[in-house]
Design an enzyme around this catalytic site. Structure first.
Site, PDB file in Angstrom:
ATOM      1  N   CYS A 112      -0.682   3.743   2.893  1.00 27.62           N
ATOM      2  CA  CYS A 112      -0.665   3.302   1.496  1.00 27.62           C
ATOM      3  C   CYS A 112      -1.931   3.658   0.729  1.00 27.62           C
ATOM      4  CB  CYS A 112      -0.452   1.788   1.433  1.00 27.62           C
ATOM      5  SG  CYS A 112       0.859   1.216   2.522  1.00 27.62           S
ATOM      6  N   HIS A 163      -4.094  -3.678  -5.241  1.00 30.40           N
ATOM      7  CA  HIS A 163      -3.113  -3.138  -4.293  1.00 30.40           C
ATOM      8  C   HIS A 163      -1.840  -3.984  -4.393  1.00 30.40           C
ATOM      9  CE1 HIS A 163      -1.789  -0.636  -1.052  1.00 30.40           C
ATOM     10  NE2 HIS A 163      -1.586  -1.664  -0.248  1.00 30.40           N
ATOM     11  N   GLU A 172      -6.671  -9.805  -0.635  1.00 32.01           N
ATOM     12  CA  GLU A 172      -7.246  -9.044  -1.739  1.00 32.01           C
ATOM     13  C   GLU A 172      -7.965  -9.949  -2.730  1.00 32.01           C
ATOM     14  OE1 GLU A 172      -6.127  -5.339  -4.688  1.00 32.01           O
ATOM     15  OE2 GLU A 172      -4.495  -6.460  -3.756  1.00 32.01           O
ATOM     16  N   LYS A 199       2.863  -2.575  -8.999  1.00 31.45           N
ATOM     17  CA  LYS A 199       3.940  -2.457  -8.005  1.00 31.45           C
ATOM     18  C   LYS A 199       5.106  -3.369  -8.352  1.00 31.45           C
ATOM     19  CE  LYS A 199       1.270  -1.042  -3.913  1.00 31.45           C
ATOM     20  NZ  LYS A 199      -0.083  -0.985  -4.471  1.00 31.45           N
ATOM     21  N   HIS A 231       6.418  -0.086  -4.396  1.00 29.49           N
ATOM     22  CA  HIS A 231       5.324   0.440  -3.584  1.00 29.49           C
ATOM     23  C   HIS A 231       5.671   1.873  -3.171  1.00 29.49           C
ATOM     24  CE1 HIS A 231       2.104   0.919  -0.898  1.00 29.49           C
ATOM     25  NE2 HIS A 231       2.082  -0.254  -0.311  1.00 29.49           N
ATOM     26  N   PHE A 266      -2.022   0.107   5.845  1.00 35.41           N
ATOM     27  CA  PHE A 266      -1.773  -0.161   7.252  1.00 35.41           C
ATOM     28  C   PHE A 266      -2.695   0.751   8.070  1.00 35.41           C
ATOM     29  CE2 PHE A 266       2.909  -1.799   7.292  1.00 35.41           C
ATOM     30  CZ  PHE A 266       2.461  -3.014   6.808  1.00 35.41           C
TER      31      PHE A 266
END
Length: 402
Positions: A162, A294, A305, A326, A331, A390
């Site tokens: 990502c 994010h 976050e 998003k 995403h 990830f």
């Protein structure tokens, strides 16, 4: 060190087929997430996504080109053409030899892989198309952008889940800043909305069946999207000399590794990336006005976050505007940072901060100003864009108004 500016941008995602259309939808708080239309959707538990609708490859490419281009490459080429056209650059002579391409993608030609696995395993055929490998390889989009626009300088692909787009754009920024090249085409592209791509994400049990609600107390997971965002990063004096319109200036970049868990985010890793980008830009934390988060809509990401933002900005965190687009486009995995950089450019250039839509109730652990549901006019001088992947790989970009 050279100054680096953005002189062109292009995009396609669930919110529109151009950068202007995407930003217009962000201003309106439109949500491009809805029922997906793919083969065997009835076999999926997750039936929603930020799918690009109304896109016909035949409108843009010849039959021969379609045979060579996976969907993620088609998106990247479309966005690259828009960005380069806006920049007004023509790549020939010395510039062609120096200018290059860095594109981020996580899955590459996943639709090609999916289709051909079916051909071999489900249909029992023993032959596949001779261009399967050139279609599915992760560097296909980079290579085709390079060939289409005569870009013969440093070119490669970044795959960091990502964070792929932010890592790609960060590398492009560093190459222009160092003087290695005056121009880089950069961004990201992804098209994972095929049966295998969605089924794989279902296995992680992090997906929402109804909506993406970042930071909202009743959020229940992320939603996949697809598309591409491509930018022209140009050395400031080079752009100024030719009278180019400057959309924003890229002023800082940092990347870190959590070195802790393959899927669970780390507050410390995220905070180090954010503070690193602020430091690299030569900023005081109080100078940052907007953060494109994010913000995936998962409990683990959103809480981590927000905690990282508070760690870095202290009391100033309460004055920051922080939103996750998003919630509108889904995403895009490896392409997500590129679409989200548009929101930063819009905030800096137009004074409009994109909202976090679908927000319904405050989570005490995410008690920041997340610009809920409606875009907001605000004078933003500095914006940062977060990407936390990830594998614990983090990348953060800092931008300033031109």
């Amino acid at each position: 060190m050279k100054r680096v500016v953005i002189t062109g941008q292009g995009a396609i995602c669930a919110l529109g087929h151009s950068a202007d259309a995407v930003m217009g939808a962000m201003r309106e708080g439109q949500c491009g997430i809805g029922p997906i239309d793919i083969r065997d959707v009835d076999r999926l538990s997750i039936k929603i996504g930020g799918q690009v609708k109304g896109f016909n490859p035949e409108d843009h490419y010849t039959r021969q080109q379609i045979g060579l281009y996976d969907r993620f490459t088609q998106f990247a080429l479309l966005a690259a053409k828009e960005a380069i056209d806006q920049s007004g650059l023509t790549f020939d002579g010395e510039l062609a030899l120096k200018a290059g391409v860095v594109v981020g993608t996580a899955g590459g030609g996943l639709s090609t892989s999916d289709d051909n696995f079916r051909t071999v395993y489900e249909e029992g055929k023993n032959r596949v198309h001779p261009f399967v490998v050139p279609r599915l390889m992760n560097n296909a989009a980079t290579s085709h952008i390079s060939m289409t626009h005569n870009l013969m300088g440093p070119s490669f692909t970044v795959a960091t889940a990502c964070a792929s787009s932010n890592h790609a754009m960060g590398q492009a920024y560093q190459m222009v800043r160092s003087g290695q090249t005056p121009v880089m085409i950069t961004g990201g592209s992804e098209s994972m909305l095929c049966f295998g791509g969605i089924k794989a994400w279902e296995g992680l049990r992090v997906m929402s069946k109804d909506a993406c609600r970042p930071f909202s107390a009743n959020r229940n997971g992320m939603v996949q999207g697809e598309g591409a965002g491509i930018f022209v990063f140009e050395e400031y004096e080079h752009a100024k000399a030719r009278g180019a319109e400057i959309l924003a200036e890229v002023i800082g970049f940092a990347m870190t590794a959590d070195a802790s868990d393959i899927v669970m985010p780390s507050k410390q890793g995220a905070a180090r990336a954010i503070s690193g980008a602020v430091k690299d830009a030569g900023l005081n934390p109080e100078e940052v006005g907007y953060i494109n988060a994010h913000g995936t809509g998962t409990a683990a990401n959103d809480k981590t976050e927000c905690a990282a933002v508070v760690d870095v900005f202290g009391h100033h965190a309460d004055e920051l505007l922080i939103s996750s687009t998003k919630s509108m486009h889904g995403h895009l995995i490896g392409g997500t940072g590129a679409i989200e950089l548009l929101a930063c450019v819009m905030a800096l250039k137009d004074g409009v901060v994109a909202p976090t839509v679908n927000y319904e109730e405050q989570d005490p652990e995410c008690a920041l100003d997340v610009v809920p549901n409606e875009a907001r006019e605000a004078k933003i001088d500095v914006a940062i864009s977060n990407a936390f992947a990830f594998g614990g790989l983090n990348a953060v970009l800092a931008l300033r108004a031109a």
